[in-house]
Enzyme design. Structure first.
Site, PDB file in Angstrom:
ATOM      1  N   ASN A 388       2.283  36.489  19.608  1.00 13.21           N
ATOM      2  CA  ASN A 388       1.318  36.831  18.576  1.00 13.21           C
ATOM      3  C   ASN A 388       2.017  37.105  17.250  1.00 13.21           C
ATOM      4  O   ASN A 388       1.867  36.346  16.293  1.00 13.21           O
ATOM      5  CB  ASN A 388       0.495  38.051  19.016  1.00 13.21           C
ATOM      6  CG  ASN A 388      -0.771  38.200  18.200  1.00 13.21           C
ATOM      7  OD1 ASN A 388      -0.883  37.664  17.105  1.00 13.21           O
ATOM      8  ND2 ASN A 388      -1.729  38.926  18.717  1.00 13.21           N
ATOM      9  N   ASP A 389       2.823  38.155  17.210  1.00 15.07           N
ATOM     10  CA  ASP A 389       3.447  38.539  15.945  1.00 15.07           C
ATOM     11  C   ASP A 389       4.311  37.430  15.338  1.00 15.07           C
ATOM     12  O   ASP A 389       4.363  37.277  14.133  1.00 15.07           O
ATOM     13  CB  ASP A 389       4.304  39.799  16.150  1.00 15.07           C
ATOM     14  CG  ASP A 389       3.451  40.996  16.552  1.00 15.07           C
ATOM     15  OD1 ASP A 389       2.283  41.041  16.125  1.00 15.07           O
ATOM     16  OD2 ASP A 389       3.951  41.854  17.287  1.00 15.07           O
ATOM     17  N   VAL A 390       4.977  36.642  16.211  1.00 13.42           N
ATOM     18  CA  VAL A 390       5.918  35.642  15.691  1.00 13.42           C
ATOM     19  C   VAL A 390       5.215  34.444  15.066  1.00 13.42           C
ATOM     20  O   VAL A 390       5.855  33.591  14.464  1.00 13.42           O
ATOM     21  CB  VAL A 390       6.898  35.147  16.780  1.00 13.42           C
ATOM     22  CG1 VAL A 390       7.760  36.294  17.280  1.00 13.42           C
ATOM     23  CG2 VAL A 390       6.181  34.479  17.924  1.00 13.42           C
TER      24      VAL A 390
END
Lengths: 462, 95
Positions: A388-390
């Protein structure tokens, strides 16, 4: 044992550590490097019982029992740990090392002050070891709790927090000065207690995504404490080994911070710059497009090029093997498959490589971020599995969000993006992902392994 | 040991430490961190030295705790690093 022989063996062990670090820097030699280090450490542990400098042997049996106990605790922990939980284990190992260094310095100090007044240089080295060792110990425990999700992974920031941290640090340094000036035992113990508190306060405001950098930094710290206690104990080996870890750990911390696009300063002094985040009052009402395994299978079947972006969710679901099965199936159908590996996918830099290596994913298919980003416009489908964050564009577009400035995988420029997610819960850094609402994004909800299994069987029936 | 000798060792070790890891690839960050972590478990040697000459109850118990903690750090660190690297090796072998 002859003093010269003893010194030569110590030198050999120091060289083995240099070779170990050197070996660990290249994939081909890494394992042998680690083994060389382990052999060196074992030799050092055996010969220290024959140290010509120590004539009194009071507790040999107790020491051997303690070593046996440490082995009984440490080895099974290291053997049985799930690879997904490995970062917190490393954090914990680092913490106990820091704690051990602080204890060694305290005992040597008690011992020296029983015989007379220790020299100023010794007191200074002891103060340094105790401060940094205790900070490393309690800080590592907090990073462990964050990674194990025993506590929130978000930055813990409270009003006046920065003054509390600055105040604690000032108190640590003041008691340190007091210890050096008076040479007493009480100030040293108070200082140790305050250092433990400082370690907790220092790590609390660090956001989940930055935790790996902190582990690496605490690792370097522990190295330096070992070097300082080596000074107190007059042990060349401890000085060399500790300094090596301190120096290489510092470089590694910087390399990691670079890979994540974080400023080291910002991470470390996050406590002084972070503001309590206002809860976003807007309730999310926009709809997302959800998809079925059959749709995904059809999309993949007619694609020319597919990129899999694995994240920590993939590892948690133990879906590495299913992903590989899917990739093999697609490759057999003539689809070009690659894995886009973000440097910090997983919980630590390189963590994802370890996890995929466990599933025997061919090394050539793992493509690092800088190389894969330009190829996204020619990619038909991106399969984001538990990441998600990446891939969160907020890192580029929203100044002030915790991951702002982190380089991301530009999956938005691909033809289609499919997210495999368990829920709409945001990633480790706790930030909403705009990409989920993009028209070309579709979501396949459910356990990653189950969903992928369904896609695989749908693909087989096509 | 003279202070100058110690300073020399310290400064040279810093440079060696910088030099040996300066070209590590991202892939190996985690194992390298873990391996370096195991190396500072060498504090076990220090813990044994102080435990060996400890006489009072306080000194003995603190130093024995230090021996346990340092052993966990050293042995656990090397084992977990080896486990990580084993996977890399398996992959290379099947090429």
């Amino acid at each position: 044992m002859n003093a010269n022989l003893y010194a030569v063996i110590g030198l050999g062990v120091a060289v083995s550590f240099i070779l170990a670090l050197k070996g660990l820097s290249a994939p081909k030699t890494a394992r042998r490097g680690n083994q060389i280090g382990a052999i060196g450490a074992t030799v050092a542990t055996v010969v220290v019982f024959f140290d010509p400098g120590s004539t009194k042997h009071h507790n040999t049996f107790l020491i051997l029992a303690a070593i046996a106990f440490g082995v009984i605790v440490g080895v099974p922990a290291a053997r049985k740990i799930q690879m997904t939980q490995m970062p917190q284990l490393v954090a914990l190992f680092n913490g106990v090392g820091g704690g051990a260094a602080a204890l060694v310095a305290i005992v040597e100090y008690l011992n020296l002050s029983a015989e007379g007044t220790p020299s100023k240089a010794n007191i200074v080295a002891t103060v340094f070891t105790v401060i940094v060792g205790c900070t490393s110990f309690s800080g590592s425990v907090i990073t462990f709790m964050k990674l194990q999700e025993l506590m929130t992974t978000r930055p813990v920031v409270f009003p006046g927090g920065r003054f509390l941290i600055a105040g604690t640090l000032a108190a640590v340094l003041a008691t340190g000065g007091w210890t050096i000036a008076s040479g007493g035992n009480t100030p040293l113990l108070i200082m140790g207690g305050l250092s433990l508190l400082f370690g907790v306060l220092f790590v609390l405001p660090v956001g989940g995504a930055d935790v790996p950098i902190v582990i690496s930094l605490l690792n370097a710290f522990t190295g330096l404490t070992v070097a300082a206690s080596g000074y107190v104990l007059q042990s060349t080996l401890l000085i060399v080994a500790g300094t090596l870890v301190g120096a290489s750990g510092t470089i590694l911390t910087r390399l990691m911070a670079d890979a994540m696009g974080r400023s080291l300063f910002g991470t470390l002094f996050g406590a002084f710059t972070a503001k309590p985040q206002a809860a976003t009052g807007v309730t999310e009402t926009r709809s997302v497009k959800s998809s079925s395994p059959d749709d995904v299978a059809i999309l993949l079947n007619y694609a020319q090029r597919v990129v899999v972006v694995p994240g920590f969710g993939l590892a948690v679901a133990q879906a590495q093997h299913t992903v590989r099965e899917l990739a093999d199936l697609l490759t057999a159908k003539g689809v070009e498959v690659a894995y886009g590996i973000h440097p910090v996918a997983g919980r630590m830099p390189g963590h994802m490589n370890v996890l995929l290596a466990e599933a025997n994913v061919p090394y050539e298919q793992l493509v690092e971020m800088e190389e894969i980003n330009p190829t996204f416009p020619q990619t038909d489908v991106v399969l984001v599995v538990g990441a998600n964050d990446v891939v969160n564009p907020a890192a580029k577009t929203t100044p002030g969000c915790p991951i702002y400035g982190m380089p991301i995988l530009d999956v938005a420029s691909a033809g289609n993006v499919i997210f495999l997610k368990r829920s709409m819960r945001p990633g480790f850094a706790g930030i909403e992902n705009e990409l989920l609402y993009d028209p070309k994004t579709s979501l396949l909800f459910g356990d990653a392994k189950e969903s992928l299994g369904k896609v695989v069987s749908a693909l087989k029936n096509l | 040991m003279t202070t100058m000798a110690i300073l020399t060792i310290f400064v040279l070790s810093i440079f060696v430490g910088f030099e040996v890891v300066s070209k590590v690839s991202t892939t190996l960050h985690t194992p390298l961190m873990s391996g370096a972590n195991a190396i500072h478990g060498i504090i076990l040697v220090g813990a044994i030295l102080v435990a060996d000459k400890a006489t009072t109850g306080l000194e003995t118990s603190l130093s024995i705790i230090a021996v346990v903690l340092a052993t966990i750090n050293m042995v656990g660190g090397f084992v977990v690093t080896d486990r990580m690297l084993e996977m890399f090796k398996g992959k290379g072998g099947k090429k």
